[in-house]
Design a protein around this motif. Structure first.
Motif, mmCIF file in Angstrom:
data_model
loop_
_atom_site.group_PDB
_atom_site.id
_atom_site.type_symbol
_atom_site.label_atom_id
_atom_site.label_comp_id
_atom_site.label_asym_id
_atom_site.label_seq_id
_atom_site.Cartn_x
_atom_site.Cartn_y
_atom_site.Cartn_z
ATOM 1 N N UNK A 68 0.834 -1.210 0.000
ATOM 2 C CA UNK A 68 0.000 0.000 0.000
ATOM 3 C C UNK A 68 0.865 1.256 0.000
ATOM 4 N N UNK A 69 1.969 1.251 0.774
ATOM 5 C CA UNK A 69 2.877 2.400 0.776
ATOM 6 C C UNK A 69 3.505 2.582 -0.600
ATOM 7 N N UNK A 70 3.947 1.470 -1.198
ATOM 8 C CA UNK A 70 4.516 1.534 -2.541
ATOM 9 C C UNK A 70 3.513 2.099 -3.541
ATOM 10 N N UNK A 71 2.285 1.610 -3.478
ATOM 11 C CA UNK A 71 1.282 2.025 -4.456
ATOM 12 C C UNK A 71 0.954 3.514 -4.329
ATOM 13 N N UNK A 72 0.711 3.962 -3.112
ATOM 14 C CA UNK A 72 0.277 5.352 -2.921
ATOM 15 C C UNK A 72 1.434 6.351 -2.988
ATOM 16 N N UNK A 73 2.627 5.921 -2.580
ATOM 17 C CA UNK A 73 3.769 6.847 -2.522
ATOM 18 C C UNK A 73 4.577 6.863 -3.812
ATOM 19 N N UNK A 74 4.618 5.732 -4.518
ATOM 20 C CA UNK A 74 5.473 5.625 -5.701
ATOM 21 C C UNK A 74 4.661 5.417 -6.982
ATOM 22 N N UNK A 75 3.842 4.358 -7.004
ATOM 23 C CA UNK A 75 3.158 4.006 -8.253
ATOM 24 C C UNK A 75 2.217 5.101 -8.737
ATOM 25 N N UNK A 76 1.390 5.614 -7.858
ATOM 26 C CA UNK A 76 0.420 6.630 -8.288
ATOM 27 C C UNK A 76 1.097 7.912 -8.750
ATOM 28 N N UNK A 77 1.978 8.514 -7.953
ATOM 29 C CA UNK A 77 2.562 9.784 -8.426
ATOM 30 C C UNK A 77 3.557 9.641 -9.576
ATOM 31 N N UNK A 78 4.276 8.540 -9.655
ATOM 32 C CA UNK A 78 5.312 8.402 -10.670
ATOM 33 C C UNK A 78 4.792 7.806 -11.980
ATOM 34 N N UNK A 79 4.020 6.723 -11.872
ATOM 35 C CA UNK A 79 3.554 6.029 -13.080
ATOM 36 C C UNK A 79 2.134 6.421 -13.473
ATOM 37 N N UNK A 80 1.346 6.866 -12.521
ATOM 38 C CA UNK A 80 -0.047 7.264 -12.755
ATOM 39 C C UNK A 80 -0.855 6.165 -13.446
ATOM 40 N N UNK A 81 -1.069 5.044 -12.762
ATOM 41 C CA UNK A 81 -1.893 3.984 -13.356
ATOM 42 C C UNK A 81 -3.305 4.486 -13.662
ATOM 43 N N UNK A 82 -3.878 3.966 -14.727
ATOM 44 C CA UNK A 82 -5.257 4.288 -15.051
ATOM 45 C C UNK A 82 -6.138 3.858 -13.873
ATOM 46 N N UNK A 83 -7.102 4.684 -13.454
ATOM 47 C CA UNK A 83 -7.970 4.306 -12.333
ATOM 48 C C UNK A 83 -8.695 2.982 -12.545
ATOM 49 N N UNK A 84 -8.884 2.575 -13.796
ATOM 50 C CA UNK A 84 -9.544 1.310 -14.084
ATOM 51 C C UNK A 84 -8.574 0.124 -14.144
ATOM 52 N N UNK A 85 -7.302 0.380 -13.933
ATOM 53 C CA UNK A 85 -6.296 -0.696 -13.954
ATOM 54 C C UNK A 85 -6.299 -1.397 -12.602
ATOM 55 N N UNK A 86 -7.166 -2.397 -12.453
ATOM 56 C CA UNK A 86 -7.350 -3.076 -11.168
ATOM 57 C C UNK A 86 -6.686 -4.451 -11.135
#
Length: 204
Positions: A68-86
């Protein structure tokens, strides 16, 4: 000796693979998140490991960073996954890959990107330099030697690297619900999987 499916455990890997984790898929930018993962706060936990072939190892001590830390701190701001990429696909340096639902990865704080086992850095036999640890899911979902993480909007972009994915790759693979196979009942699949329990495990 490396443990796991022969097709992958017999592949030669560097004794100390570098921490390089490429974020790809349905993202705005493809990035190498290895340096950033190394800066996240480490946590230690004791959890059980359950193999889909019916054996377990209890009380394993892992150290790593929370997914969760990786996803919110790194993946979202750096890679910006599509919100539908589940759907999240983890790729190992040995060629193995497996998919997890993003919601399952974020559902609990005990889902880790692990870097150490029993207080020592991961050896190549246990998944160095980074492996997924998701205790609520069967071991085959806990990909070793993670070098790429893909965020996908559809399963069409994902293929399990073994034959008969409907038998060997349940979409979720939760231990508590014995989700070993997508279509076959447990009374049938359990005896089949027991045939694959390693001899060393049987003797113990």
């Amino acid at each position: 000796m490396r443990f796991g499916l022969g097709r992958f455990k017999n592949r030669k890997l560097p004794a100390a693979p570098p921490l390089q984790v490429r974020l790809r898929g349905d993202v705005a930018a493809e990035v190498d998140a290895g340096p950033q993962i190394a800066t996240l706060p480490k946590v230690e936990q004791i959890s059980d490991f359950h193999c889909v072939t019916t054996w377990s190892r209890l009380g394993v001590r892992w150290t790593g960073v929370r997914f969760a830390d990786f996803y919110h701190t790194i993946a979202i701001p750096m890679a910006e996954p599509d919100p539908q990429a589940r759907l999240v696909v983890f790729h190992g340096l040995d060629g193995y890959r497996c998919a997890m639902n993003l919601d399952d990865l974020l559902a609990s704080d005990d889902v880790l990107l692990a870097t150490a086992l029993d207080g020592a850095p991961l050896g190549v036999e246990h998944g160095a330099p980074l492996r997924l640890i998701a205790p609520a899911h069967y071991g085959y979902k806990n990909v070793k030697h993670v070098v790429r993480i893909e965020f996908l909007k559809s399963r069409r972009g994902y293929r399990f690297p073994l034959p008969y994915p409907s038998l060997m790759d349940h979409p979720r693979g939760r231990v508590a619900l014995e989700e070993r196979a997508r279509f076959l009942p447990n009374w049938l699949i359990r005896p089949i999987y027991k045939l694959f329990v390693p001899k060393a495990v049987r003797k113990s």
